[in-house]
Design an enzyme around this catalytic site. Structure first.
Site, short mmCIF file in Angstrom:
data_model
loop_
_atom_site.label_atom_id
_atom_site.label_comp_id
_atom_site.label_asym_id
_atom_site.label_seq_id
_atom_site.Cartn_x
_atom_site.Cartn_y
_atom_site.Cartn_z
N THR A 21 -34.28 -0.81 3.11
CA THR A 21 -35.55 -1.06 3.33
C THR A 21 -36.06 -2.27 2.61
O THR A 21 -37.02 -2.61 3.24
CB THR A 21 -36.55 0.15 3.42
OG1 THR A 21 -35.86 1.42 3.79
CG2 THR A 21 -37.77 0.16 3.90
N TYR A 49 -24.70 5.79 -2.12
CA TYR A 49 -25.31 5.95 -1.07
C TYR A 49 -24.49 6.00 0.33
O TYR A 49 -23.56 5.15 0.62
CB TYR A 49 -26.12 4.76 -1.10
CG TYR A 49 -27.01 4.45 0.24
CD1 TYR A 49 -27.54 5.23 1.04
CD2 TYR A 49 -27.73 3.09 0.48
CE1 TYR A 49 -28.24 5.17 2.09
CE2 TYR A 49 -28.55 2.95 1.45
CZ TYR A 49 -28.78 4.11 2.35
OH TYR A 49 -29.67 3.56 3.47
N LYS A 63 -27.17 9.63 -2.56
CA LYS A 63 -28.05 9.70 -1.27
C LYS A 63 -27.40 9.71 -0.27
O LYS A 63 -26.44 8.86 0.39
CB LYS A 63 -28.80 8.21 -1.31
CG LYS A 63 -30.02 8.03 -0.47
CD LYS A 63 -30.51 6.65 -0.23
CE LYS A 63 -31.46 6.65 0.92
NZ LYS A 63 -32.03 5.14 1.08
N ILE A 114 -35.04 9.67 -0.94
CA ILE A 114 -35.69 8.21 -1.10
C ILE A 114 -36.07 7.98 0.43
O ILE A 114 -35.29 7.68 1.26
CB ILE A 114 -34.29 7.36 -1.51
CG1 ILE A 114 -34.05 7.81 -2.95
CG2 ILE A 114 -34.78 5.82 -1.47
CD1 ILE A 114 -32.59 7.30 -3.32
#
Length: 295
Positions: A46, A134, A162, A205
């Site tokens: 992001t 991630y 994540k 997150i």
């Protein structure tokens, strides 16, 4: 090491006339803290980390850390599909004073599970710094499987994961194979915060926390405290807004939404293009229905 848990924002990187706007970034970070956000994650997906220069990434991470001043977690985006580059990025996060580094699975070159294990193990051996793996197969075409996560956890190579598969069976498998509190489990999908926490997750997150940080914090608190009815109501209330954050490729819609709040411009860096007028209208309408005050 501080516990990696709670409501964290995958913060956008404000840009103005093609350059990173550090002043706007500081203001966004301060607002997040005022709204109760537990952690800030700069330079992730992001935050357009892959299109920032190394100097820009350092500036963004440094600015967030200097603004936060220990009042919240800072997990710095530090991934690469080249292990040696990921090592240098994690070293930078460590030097700048982050609490941990978020390291996406190597993309494009499609390593095997053994390659993934060696990638994260090499990063740990070179840095001795907490790493949150991630896993986002929809973007990387690589899936970090529970068995490999268990190997990495046992080796001490990762502090958390994540998980952005939106697969609750995957989370159950992780808890089963790795252990309930062996590492931090963080959701990478705003749509599934409640079920993810119910399946052993420690937090999120979040994308939507860029525009509704207090609402996301309240959802996480309700879910973690066992307030099922309250958490379900909050998750349902966010559903449309969550969908609109992905009406086009993230972070296009959320940067447009941040701009609609008057908190920074919605400028993106190529190859990402501004959202269409039709998509912008959908985002705006969803924000109004959710009760957000537009500028």
């Amino acid at each position: 090491m501080r516990r990696l848990e709670g409501s964290m924002v995958a913060i956008v990187t404000p840009m103005k006339d093609g350059a990173v706007d550090l002043r706007a970034l500081r203001e966004l970070a301060e607002w997040q803290l005022a709204e109760g956000t537990d952690g800030i994650v700069p330079c992730g997906t992001t935050g357009e980390g892959v299109t920032l220069t190394p100097a820009e990434r350092a500036d963004v991470i440094r600015t967030v850390i200097e603004t936060v001043r220990g009042r919240a977690l800072v997990i710095a985006g530090a991934g690469s599909n080249a292990t040696h580059e990921a090592i240098e990025s994690v070293k930078l996060a460590k030097t700048l004073g982050a609490d941990a580094a978020l390291v996406v699975t190597p993309y494009y070159n499609k390593p095997t599970q053994e390659g993934l294990f060696r990638h994260y193990q090499a990063i740990w051996e070179a840095t001795r710094f907490p790493v949150v793996a991630y896993n986002v197969p929809s973007r990387t075409s690589v899936d970090l499987l529970p068995e490999t996560v268990a190997r990495l956890a046992k080796a001490g190579a990762i502090a958390g994961i994540k998980e952005a598969t939106a697969n609750m069976d995957r989370q159950v498998q992780l808890v089963e194979k790795v252990g309930k509190d062996a590492i931090a489990y963080l959701s990478g999908d705003d749509f599934t915060v409640l079920p993810y926490v119910a399946c052993g997750g420690h937090g999120v997150i979040s994308v939507i926390a860029n525009i509704a940080p207090r609402a996301m914090k309240e959802l996480v608190v309700a879910a973690r405290s066992g307030d099922l009815a309250g958490a379900l109501a909050k998750q349902a209330a966010m559903a449309e807004l969550n969908r609109m954050m992905f009406v086009e490729t993230n972070p296009g819609p959320v940067k447009a939404a941040v701009a609609l709040l008057g908190r920074s411009g919605g400028e993106l860096r190529l190859p990402l293009a501004p959202v269409s007028e039709a998509s912008l209208a959908k985002v705006r309408d969803a924000m109004v229905r959710f009760g957000l005050k537009l500028a």
